[in-house]
Design a protein around this motif. Structure first.
Motif, PDB file in Angstrom:
ATOM      1  N   ALA A  17      26.552 -13.988 -46.595  1.00  0.00           N
ATOM      2  CA  ALA A  17      25.534 -13.728 -46.131  1.00  0.00           C
ATOM      3  C   ALA A  17      25.217 -15.644 -46.212  1.00  0.00           C
ATOM      4  O   ALA A  17      24.284 -15.884 -45.258  1.00  0.00           O
ATOM      5  CB  ALA A  17      23.877 -13.271 -46.901  1.00  0.00           C
ATOM      6  N   SER A  18      25.391 -16.245 -46.949  1.00  0.00           N
ATOM      7  CA  SER A  18      25.010 -18.086 -47.346  1.00  0.00           C
ATOM      8  C   SER A  18      25.926 -18.738 -45.843  1.00  0.00           C
ATOM      9  O   SER A  18      25.525 -19.123 -45.683  1.00  0.00           O
ATOM     10  CB  SER A  18      25.844 -18.316 -49.020  1.00  0.00           C
ATOM     11  OG  SER A  18      25.028 -18.240 -50.222  1.00  0.00           O
ATOM     12  N   MET A  19      27.418 -17.806 -45.721  1.00  0.00           N
ATOM     13  CA  MET A  19      27.868 -18.423 -44.577  1.00  0.00           C
ATOM     14  C   MET A  19      27.100 -18.316 -43.555  1.00  0.00           C
ATOM     15  O   MET A  19      27.066 -19.687 -42.437  1.00  0.00           O
ATOM     16  CB  MET A  19      29.537 -17.739 -44.247  1.00  0.00           C
ATOM     17  CG  MET A  19      30.147 -18.586 -43.287  1.00  0.00           C
ATOM     18  SD  MET A  19      29.263 -17.250 -41.324  1.00  0.00           S
ATOM     19  CE  MET A  19      29.102 -15.594 -42.184  1.00  0.00           C
ATOM     20  N   LEU A  71      13.336  -9.109 -43.075  1.00  0.00           N
ATOM     21  CA  LEU A  71      14.158  -9.307 -42.116  1.00  0.00           C
ATOM     22  C   LEU A  71      15.054  -9.554 -43.115  1.00  0.00           C
ATOM     23  O   LEU A  71      17.152  -9.510 -42.976  1.00  0.00           O
ATOM     24  CB  LEU A  71      14.439  -9.501 -40.703  1.00  0.00           C
ATOM     25  CG  LEU A  71      13.093  -7.916 -40.070  1.00  0.00           C
ATOM     26  CD1 LEU A  71      13.583  -8.973 -38.923  1.00  0.00           C
ATOM     27  CD2 LEU A  71      14.548  -6.927 -39.749  1.00  0.00           C
ATOM     28  N   PHE A  72      15.396 -10.589 -43.435  1.00  0.00           N
ATOM     29  CA  PHE A  72      15.927 -12.104 -44.403  1.00  0.00           C
ATOM     30  C   PHE A  72      16.461 -10.904 -45.410  1.00  0.00           C
ATOM     31  O   PHE A  72      17.844 -11.549 -46.231  1.00  0.00           O
ATOM     32  CB  PHE A  72      15.111 -12.765 -44.532  1.00  0.00           C
ATOM     33  CG  PHE A  72      16.010 -14.092 -46.015  1.00  0.00           C
ATOM     34  CD1 PHE A  72      16.703 -15.103 -45.513  1.00  0.00           C
ATOM     35  CD2 PHE A  72      15.854 -13.894 -46.857  1.00  0.00           C
ATOM     36  CE1 PHE A  72      17.648 -15.958 -46.149  1.00  0.00           C
ATOM     37  CE2 PHE A  72      16.508 -15.292 -47.834  1.00  0.00           C
ATOM     38  CZ  PHE A  72      17.729 -15.510 -47.358  1.00  0.00           C
ATOM     39  N   ILE A  76      20.888  -9.359 -46.539  1.00  0.00           N
ATOM     40  CA  ILE A  76      21.651 -10.141 -47.565  1.00  0.00           C
ATOM     41  C   ILE A  76      21.959  -8.434 -47.819  1.00  0.00           C
ATOM     42  O   ILE A  76      23.520  -8.421 -48.535  1.00  0.00           O
ATOM     43  CB  ILE A  76      20.748 -10.388 -48.395  1.00  0.00           C
ATOM     44  CG1 ILE A  76      20.342 -11.794 -47.989  1.00  0.00           C
ATOM     45  CG2 ILE A  76      21.492 -10.672 -50.043  1.00  0.00           C
ATOM     46  CD1 ILE A  76      19.323 -12.756 -48.902  1.00  0.00           C
ATOM     47  N   VAL A  77      21.216  -7.602 -47.964  1.00  0.00           N
ATOM     48  CA  VAL A  77      21.695  -5.625 -48.669  1.00  0.00           C
ATOM     49  C   VAL A  77      22.906  -5.661 -47.671  1.00  0.00           C
ATOM     50  O   VAL A  77      23.685  -5.524 -48.076  1.00  0.00           O
ATOM     51  CB  VAL A  77      20.013  -5.180 -49.054  1.00  0.00           C
ATOM     52  CG1 VAL A  77      21.146  -4.278 -48.804  1.00  0.00           C
ATOM     53  CG2 VAL A  77      19.899  -5.583 -49.360  1.00  0.00           C
ATOM     54  N   THR A  87      21.177  -8.902 -37.430  1.00  0.00           N
ATOM     55  CA  THR A  87      19.547  -8.412 -38.181  1.00  0.00           C
ATOM     56  C   THR A  87      19.034  -9.924 -38.483  1.00  0.00           C
ATOM     57  O   THR A  87      17.704 -10.764 -38.848  1.00  0.00           O
ATOM     58  CB  THR A  87      20.097  -7.878 -40.154  1.00  0.00           C
ATOM     59  OG1 THR A  87      20.439  -6.399 -39.467  1.00  0.00           O
ATOM     60  CG2 THR A  87      18.772  -7.745 -40.820  1.00  0.00           C
ATOM     61  N   GLY A  88      20.008 -11.396 -39.124  1.00  0.00           N
ATOM     62  CA  GLY A  88      19.898 -12.357 -40.060  1.00  0.00           C
ATOM     63  C   GLY A  88      19.214 -12.666 -38.695  1.00  0.00           C
ATOM     64  O   GLY A  88      18.484 -13.716 -39.493  1.00  0.00           O
TER      65      GLY A  88
END
Length: 269
Positions: A128-130, A150-151, A155-156, A195-196
């Motif tokens: 997620a950080s990437m 959505l954010f 991550i989930v 999603t991101g």
């Protein structure tokens, strides 16, 4: 945060050919990484570390990072976009690093549910950080506003996908099983990415941006795709040849043991 109704948001669409290409890369990179982690089993010392590093590049750099940037290029707007070379490189380091950490941790305790969960969380948060580092690498005259739900969902998905990928890597054997798992992993990786992307809204800010000083998206995308595919194909060829060599050596060892048993049996009249 400004209300969405007060914002003049930027229209965006997807190039569906590039979306399909991003899915292909995710599946092929996942399959290659599963084969590499299969080759890692039963090895120790420097050989094991080499397998882990190779698998981290295949999964983190190939399946995840390459898919991410092809997916980014598939996101088309009516505004010029460039990419910061520094943040783009940092996102690659993050992707490969966290995947490598996850594989290394689980290789030490393959049957531990706790280690699997810890490795999955570390890897998922890293992925997620990437993704969001790669988003921050975009240079354009617009601000990014994120939908919190959505954010969080992205991550989930990243954590669940990473945990599932690590479990599959250490519990599958057959090529057909690995191919099916690669498709599932490809869906999960793309699911996290898109999603991101759905979580973000681009809001033009009217600033003057020098796109000329950044890397052009199409140039970056073609370079990443060609370079990653070359590495993945070479890695897959080497891995399959090593696995075949190992299989022949084990077969020869079994034959030698059988011959020794026959010779050791006493001759009866």
């Amino acid at each position: 945060m400004m209300e969405m109704t007060e914002m003049h948001t930027m229209e965006a669409s997807y190039n569906w050919f590039l979306v399909a290409l991003s899915f292909f890369v995710a599946v092929f990179g996942s399959f290659t990484s599963l084969q590499l982690m299969r080759g890692m089993r039963g090895t120790e010392g420097g050989a094991k570390i080499a397998w882990i590093i190779s698998a981290a590049f295949a999964l983190g750099g190939g399946a995840i990072w390459t898919m991410h940037f092809i997916g980014m290029i598939a996101y088309e707007t009516n505004m010029p976009v460039g990419y910061s070379a520094g943040l783009t490189a940092l996102s690659l380091i993050i992707a490969v690093g966290v995947v490598g950490i996850g594989i290394f941790l689980l290789s030490k305790s393959q049957n531990s549910l706790l280690v699997l969960l810890v490795a999955g969380v570390i890897t998922g948060l890293g992925v997620a950080s990437m993704h969001y580092t790669g988003m921050a690498a975009m240079v354009m005259a617009a601000d990014m506003v994120y939908d919190n739900i959505l954010f969080a969902a992205s991550i989930v998905i990243a954590i669940v996908a990473a945990t599932a990928a690590l479990w599959l890597a250490f519990n599958l054997e057959g090529n057909m099983q690995m191919f099916a798992a690669s498709v599932v992993m490809g869906v999960a990786v793309c699911g996290m990415h898109y999603t991101g992307m759905a979580a973000v809204t681009m809001v033009p800010n009217g600033q003057a941006i020098e796109i000329e000083s950044t890397v052009a998206p199409l140039t970056l995308g073609l370079f990443i795709f060609c370079f990653s595919m070359l590495l993945l194909v070479l890695s897959l060829i080497v891995t399959l040849s090593q696995l075949q060599k190992r299989m022949y050596e084990e077969f020869d060892d079994d034959d030698d043991e059988e011959d020794e048993e026959v010779v050791s049996q006493p001759i009866r009249n």
